[in-house]
Scaffold this active site. Structure first.
Site, PDB file in Angstrom:
ATOM      1  CE  LYS A 185      -4.069  -2.023   0.296  1.00  0.00           C
ATOM      2  NZ  LYS A 185      -5.138  -1.842  -0.696  1.00  0.00           N
ATOM      3  CG  ASP A 211      -3.872  -0.990  -3.909  1.00  0.00           C
ATOM      4  OD1 ASP A 211      -4.285  -0.046  -4.613  1.00  0.00           O
ATOM      5  OD2 ASP A 211      -4.623  -1.730  -3.238  1.00  0.00           O
ATOM      6  CD  GLU A 237      -4.788  -3.029  -6.677  1.00  0.00           C
ATOM      7  OE1 GLU A 237      -5.949  -3.212  -6.277  1.00  0.00           O
ATOM      8  OE2 GLU A 237      -3.813  -3.680  -6.250  1.00  0.00           O
ATOM      9  CG  ASP A 262      -9.266  -1.785  -6.550  1.00  0.00           C
ATOM     10  OD1 ASP A 262     -10.463  -2.107  -6.602  1.00  0.00           O
ATOM     11  OD2 ASP A 262      -8.616  -1.864  -5.489  1.00  0.00           O
ATOM     12  CE  LYS A 286     -10.359  -4.917  -4.059  1.00  0.00           C
ATOM     13  NZ  LYS A 286      -9.977  -3.632  -3.406  1.00  0.00           N
TER      14      LYS A 286
END
Length: 392
Positions: A185, A211, A237, A262, A286
């Protein structure tokens, strides 16, 4: 396979669960100390189907929260289906989407519960139902191939102490446990040094990507995003705005590292537009974010016809919500280790409502039980409380 998808909904419950995280999970938008989510139960002829609605408590990932999803379910979505005869999986998607914009997390809880109900009533696994529906949608043969397991990758949050030593320690431990990919992250101020730290631990050839959870701005952070090319990442991402596909397309022409969508990828329609503008060709699917499993299947089918690479993401949910993306991620189009991680990674061993276990080779095996399979009733009662019930 002849599958009956037509059932009357005799009632529903919402069970709010709150499972403490083993360690706090921090992304660019905020930090969580437990996984609070809503388990949706749909009842038909004594059979119960389970789904999960899993936004965060604060609106830092999406506009939805636990409280907003609960209100949407109670006031708008569940009254539309309780006492009604649902004709099919397509029909329940039509019902919950008609004149209700957004609220995808709330919709996903009910929609996935209906998938589980259909599978249980037909005495088949969720994966068998997914396979049948993918064929109906026209998914290419290559993308219908599947395995009995997925490879798991670790999603490494930002340490609360903002220490690169802590980050390095965590990554080393995850590699030793068998994870096949590291996702770090990042956010402005926690970016290049975090990637440098991660690459130093995993080596040059290990799968690594950042991400950003939509935390960078193209004009302001162009140089930082270009510098990420140095770290040989598989992709970046969702670096830019959570509603954007156009600037991501522009960025992809400015840097060598591919871009993965995403937060922006909320529907099949947006996926189609991404293809049309020649945007990102790597997608994170997702179930929660797109409003349910059927929409996720449509996106996967679209990817199969355009050679788009996809992989499975989670919020993370409990094992109840994770069961849907685990089953779907066993199909061949899912090219990268998933964000589906063992329950022990998030909550500690034996504390999930439905346990997911990873072996030493980084594999999570899918046991094809009826529907999503059995849940841990003791943990369900320990961590959950009924906040809504309407049984006819």
């Amino acid at each position: 396979m002849d599958i009956n998808e037509k059932f009357k909904i005799d009632g529903a419950r919402i069970v709010e669960v709150d499972i403490p995280y083993a360690i706090p999970f921090q992304i660019s938008g905020g930090v969580s100390y437990s996984r609070k989510s809503l388990i949706i139960e749909l009842l038909s002829d004594g059979i119960v189907g389970y789904g999960e609605s899993a936004p965060f408590e604060a609106p830092f990932y999406s506009s939805e929260t636990i409280s907003s999803a609960k209100a949407m379910l109670e006031e708008w979505i569940l009254p539309r289906i309780i006492g009604k005869e649902i004709q099919s999986i397509e029909d329940i998607n039509r019902i919950i989407n008609d004149s209700i914009r957004g609220n995808n997390f709330a919709k996903a809880g009910v929609e996935t519960a209906y998938w589980d109900l259909v599978a249980r009533k037909n005495n088949i696994s969720l994966k068998a139902l997914i396979y049948n529906k993918l064929k109906e949608l026209g998914t290419t043969e290559e993308y219908l191939r599947n395995e009995s397991y997925i490879y798991s990758g670790a999603s490494v949050g930002i340490p609360e102490d903002n220490s690169y030593e802590t980050l390095a320690k965590w990554i080393k431990e995850y590699i030793e446990e068998g994870y096949k990919r590291i996702k770090v992250k990042v956010k402005p101020g926690w970016d290049l040094k975090a990637l440098e730290t991660a690459r130093a631990v995993v080596g040059n050839d290990f799968i690594l990507w950042p991400d950003a959870n939509a935390s960078f701005n193209l004009k302001e952070h162009e140089n930082i995003l270009k510098e990420m090319d140095r770290y040989n990442c598989t992709f970046i991402e969702q670096p830019l705005h959570h509603d954007d596909i156009f600037d991501h397309c522009k960025l992809s022409k400015m840097i060598k590292t591919p871009i993965c969508l995403d937060e922006s990828l909320k529907s099949e329609r947006i996926a189609e537009q991404t293809i049309e503008i020649k945007g990102s060709r790597i997608w994170n699917i997702k179930v929660q974010r797109v409003g349910g499993l059927y929409e996720a299947l449509k996106i996967y089918c679209l990817a199969s016809k355009h050679n788009i690479e996809v992989w499975g993401g989670t919020m993370p949910e409990s094992g109840v919500g994770g069961a849907s993306i685990l089953a779907l991620s066993t199909f061949a189009g899912f090219k990268y280790p998933a964000c589906i991680e063992p329950s022990s990674r998030w909550y500690g061993k034996g504390k999930d409502i439905k346990e997911m276990v990873m072996d030493k080779d980084g594999k999570i095996h899918l046991t094809e039980e009826i529907g999503i399979g059995e849940i841990n009733k003791d943990n369900y009662e320990k961590y959950g409380k009924i906040v809504y019930e309407n049984i006819l």
